[in-house]
Design a protein around this motif. Sequence first.
Motif, short mmCIF file in Angstrom:
data_model
loop_
_atom_site.label_atom_id
_atom_site.label_comp_id
_atom_site.label_asym_id
_atom_site.label_seq_id
_atom_site.Cartn_x
_atom_site.Cartn_y
_atom_site.Cartn_z
N ARG A 1 -2.18 -6.40 7.92
CA ARG A 1 -1.31 -6.86 9.01
C ARG A 1 -0.61 -8.17 8.66
O ARG A 1 -0.58 -9.12 9.44
N LYS B 1 8.15 2.98 19.40
CA LYS B 1 6.97 3.34 18.59
C LYS B 1 6.68 2.20 17.63
O LYS B 1 7.60 1.46 17.24
N LYS C 1 0.82 -1.21 0.00
CA LYS C 1 0.00 0.00 0.00
C LYS C 1 0.85 1.26 0.00
O LYS C 1 0.80 2.05 -0.94
N THR C 2 1.67 1.37 1.07
CA THR C 2 2.38 2.62 1.27
C THR C 2 3.34 2.91 0.13
O THR C 2 4.21 2.10 -0.17
N LYS D 1 -2.92 6.44 9.04
CA LYS D 1 -1.98 5.41 9.45
C LYS D 1 -1.65 5.71 10.90
O LYS D 1 -1.27 6.84 11.23
N THR E 1 -0.69 -5.69 2.75
CA THR E 1 -0.04 -4.63 3.52
C THR E 1 0.26 -5.04 4.95
O THR E 1 -0.41 -5.93 5.50
N GLY E 2 1.26 -4.39 5.52
CA GLY E 2 1.56 -4.64 6.93
C GLY E 2 0.71 -3.74 7.80
O GLY E 2 0.74 -3.82 9.03
P1 ATP Z 1 2.83 -1.50 3.36
O1 ATP Z 1 3.02 -2.94 3.65
O2 ATP Z 1 1.64 -1.26 2.53
O3 ATP Z 1 4.03 -0.78 2.87
P2 ATP Z 1 3.27 -0.55 6.02
O4 ATP Z 1 4.32 0.45 5.76
O5 ATP Z 1 2.27 -0.18 7.07
O6 ATP Z 1 2.41 -0.85 4.75
P3 ATP Z 1 5.20 -2.30 7.17
O7 ATP Z 1 6.34 -1.50 6.71
O8 ATP Z 1 5.25 -3.77 7.22
O9 ATP Z 1 3.91 -1.95 6.37
O10 ATP Z 1 4.87 -1.76 8.63
C1 ATP Z 1 3.96 -2.45 9.44
C2 ATP Z 1 3.58 -1.58 10.62
O11 ATP Z 1 4.74 -1.27 11.39
C3 ATP Z 1 3.01 -0.24 10.22
O12 ATP Z 1 1.65 -0.32 9.96
C4 ATP Z 1 3.30 0.58 11.44
O13 ATP Z 1 2.32 0.34 12.43
C5 ATP Z 1 4.62 0.04 11.91
N1 ATP Z 1 5.73 0.87 11.41
C6 ATP Z 1 6.01 1.19 10.16
N2 ATP Z 1 7.10 1.96 10.08
C7 ATP Z 1 7.56 2.12 11.32
C8 ATP Z 1 8.66 2.81 11.91
N3 ATP Z 1 9.54 3.49 11.18
N4 ATP Z 1 8.79 2.74 13.25
C9 ATP Z 1 7.94 2.06 13.99
N5 ATP Z 1 6.88 1.40 13.52
C10 ATP Z 1 6.67 1.43 12.21
#
Ligand code: ATP
Length: 878
Positions: free
Chosen positions: A595, A444, A328-329, A485, A541-542
């Motif tokens: 997730r 975080k 997604k992102t 988000k 997506t995560g």
């Molecule tokens: P996509 O998979 O679509 O790129 P995403 O960026 O949310 O989406 P991930 O990168 O797997 O997917 O991140 C999963 C989750 O981890 C996010 O939804 C967020 O809650 C958390 N997260 C993402 N980036 C960070 C960060 N830099 N620091 C802490 N937590 C983060």
Amino acid sequence: MIQNAHSLEVTEVLNRLESDPESGLTQEQVALRLKEKGENILSRKRPKSAWKILIEQFLSPIVYILIGAMFLAFTFSEAIEGFAILVVILLNSCIGFLMEYKALRSFIALEKLVQTTSLVVRHGKKLDIPSRLLVYGDIIEVRAGDVVPADARIIKQQGLQVKESVLTGESRDVNKTIETVSLKSRITEQRNMIFGGTTVTRGNALAVIILVGDDTAIGQISRIIQDKSKKRSPLQKKLNKLTNWLIVLTLILAGIIVLTGLLSSNDAGLMLKTGIALAVAAIPEGLPVVATITLARGMLKLSRKQVVIKELESVQTLGETNIICTDKTGTLTENKMQVRVIELEGEVLDFDQFKGENEAEKSNPAFKELIEISVLCNNSNPVKSKHEGDAIEDALIEFTAFTNFDAAQIASEFPEFREYPFDTEKKMMATVNQVGNSFKVNIKGAPENIIDLCATVNDHGKLKPFENKIDWLRKVEERASEGLKILAFANRCLDTFKEGSEIYKDFVFVGIVGFLDPPRKDIANTMKVYKDAGISVKMITGDHPGTAVNVAKSIGLLEPNHTGEELVKGTEFSNFKDCSPDLQRKIIEAKIYSRMLPKQKLEIVEILQMNGGVVGMLGDGVNDVPALKVADIGIAMGVRGTEAAKDVADVILLDDKFTAIKLAIHQGRAIFENIRYFVIFLISCNLAEVISVTVSSLINLPMPLLPMQILYLNLVTDIFPALALGMGKGSRDIMKMGPRPSGEGLLIKKHWRAVITYGLAITLSVIAVVICANFYMELSLVQTNNMAFVTLVLAQLLNVLNLPELKTSFWNNEITRNKWIWLSLIISLFLTFLGFSVDFLSDILSLERLSFNQVMISLGFASISLVISQLLKRVGVI
Ligand code: ATP
């Protein structure tokens, strides 16, 4: 160069390599070492040499047959024929060589566009250079997502984990250290080394290069990195199979004709000529060249639109793609995060483009804590005004600038002691910062996971037991469904910090931040294009399901009234096989997978493939690598993608635009359609030649075609229309049709019916003109043959008009709109004219001038074939 760097102290290694972690090598050192060891490339990845390409031109069954025919001709004193065939072989090989060489040069140029780069320290500066220019002694920086460029000894590292499966077969990530290990340690035990070709999955490191190119561990072992398990048989192979099949058929036919001829007549010379004629008639000499040109041209065209295809073969898979999985992102959204809302215990702060003055800044100590966590648990540079890091982290620093807090001051007041880099499985990151003599852990990450780790909550500076977790989870849900988000923030104080102790517990919950990441503007239209083209798009997506659903609705991936059926959460299943049939069906049909853990991405792709999906997978992170590898088409983002993702992908979108894939799919479909057209065209023409010669010799008619004439036809006149067919833009509704069934052959039954019908129709014209010229007009054998030759040329050229599907108009279709076709027909006619008018050619081709009337009669007979084919098409025979 040194051996066994793993068993030496870092300082010793650096001394021996005359390198320095701060300043790296000097330019002179680099130049010398580059000369000494060459570029950092594995020889198996070096492009083919020109010689190899040239030799390969002669190693094809087509050439073997032609060489055989040439020897026969020489042996039986048909010297002119023998020489002509030799010229054909050389000409064919030259064209093939030039085409392939040109394609190779374009490949190399394209590869340069997407070559891997490395961060290196040289003459005191940090540079991003192509990895192939690295030398031993270079100081490199690697971080999560990088492919290690060469074997190197670690100097410094933070939470470094590396996947070394390419080297050791071990699929688990390996933790790395800087400690020296014993001399006898095996590769798997050399924890202070990183090896070329392996992938950094977590953390970062500074390292000094020890070995490059073929000297590296991966260069040493002969075992080649396992190739991607793509099952489809490549187009080139399909073409070869088809050609070989035709060759066998021809040899059988030629054998029968020669034998029966010899048994029934005494003219051995004529029979031999017929045999040779048949052999050269059936072989589509131009096919491989035209196919290579068409594919290479398609690739170049796409590269101009910022889509780089690494292998020619991917073009055909693109045409079969029926599912596209995307994150997604940054792909569906802009990846331009902005803080929109902050919720603390008992306080909600809405920000409209950061303009909001807020009281909480002064009155709520929890707000200060949240800002501190955002700045400290952050890898973005707090000082620079322009940020280039993770979009979320940049947004947090940018947000801080709109408050009364100073990010740089916070960062210097609480120096970082230890970092736990962002972990995609845990979905969080943490840092340990010094606060005077004690420590604070700042964390975080995904709200569900952070809330789970908290025991207390910060309510306006006071710590209370965290009893309202459910309420907070609901708030997260609500905010996510608005499309934001959401990240949660927490911290805890520690009096002492012991390396290796468990930090993920007893946190104080501080609050959540909602970021707006607007959907990309051009996405909604693209979604419609995919829908029309029968391709289903799935988001993996995560992120939180609420956020994912909201984004999906806003781009038209989900209907506004979606029922929840299309959504699967990562927590719903751990092993597909153990799921109930209902859940299995839901997983296969879902459009949103939220997730998701990295390994689940791979599983989803495999499940979809097992259920008939030809899957295009878009990804950029190191955690996408396995899924990119397994997908039928792995697509990586050129700008945002990690080196590891780009390394395994088949297609790279240089400008990160999701919409570019539709161009690639369009091109893939058009190219396959074009290839089909010219294969049908060439084979039906060849078939006509074979049957004309066979029938004439069986019923003792004057020979309609001589070997030289057939060679001239196949190599000179037919090739131009075939090339022009390869240049077509594709039918207008090509993106409104469903994808081609997976693994479908080059030609299916209906195409074979068409090939046979067109071939027979042309034969009919040729035989009819022979009968007319010989018996009715009572022309000489040469003139009869010449009229048959002209009829065949014209009928073959008219055959181009047979190719479009019936649903399009005869006058206005993708063939008639293709200006190259018209040009090619003119060229072919001109070449035929030359055959008659240039003495040298007319001698070899045994052609005599024909009268205008004779040409018109030939044209009349040639048109019969077109009329018959069109009639049969319209009554549904083909
Ligand atoms: P996509 O998979 O679509 O790129 P995403 O960026 O949310 O989406 P991930 O990168 O797997 O997917 O991140 C999963 C989750 O981890 C996010 O939804 C967020 O809650 C958390 N997260 C993402 N980036 C960070 C960060 N830099 N620091 C802490 N937590 C983060």
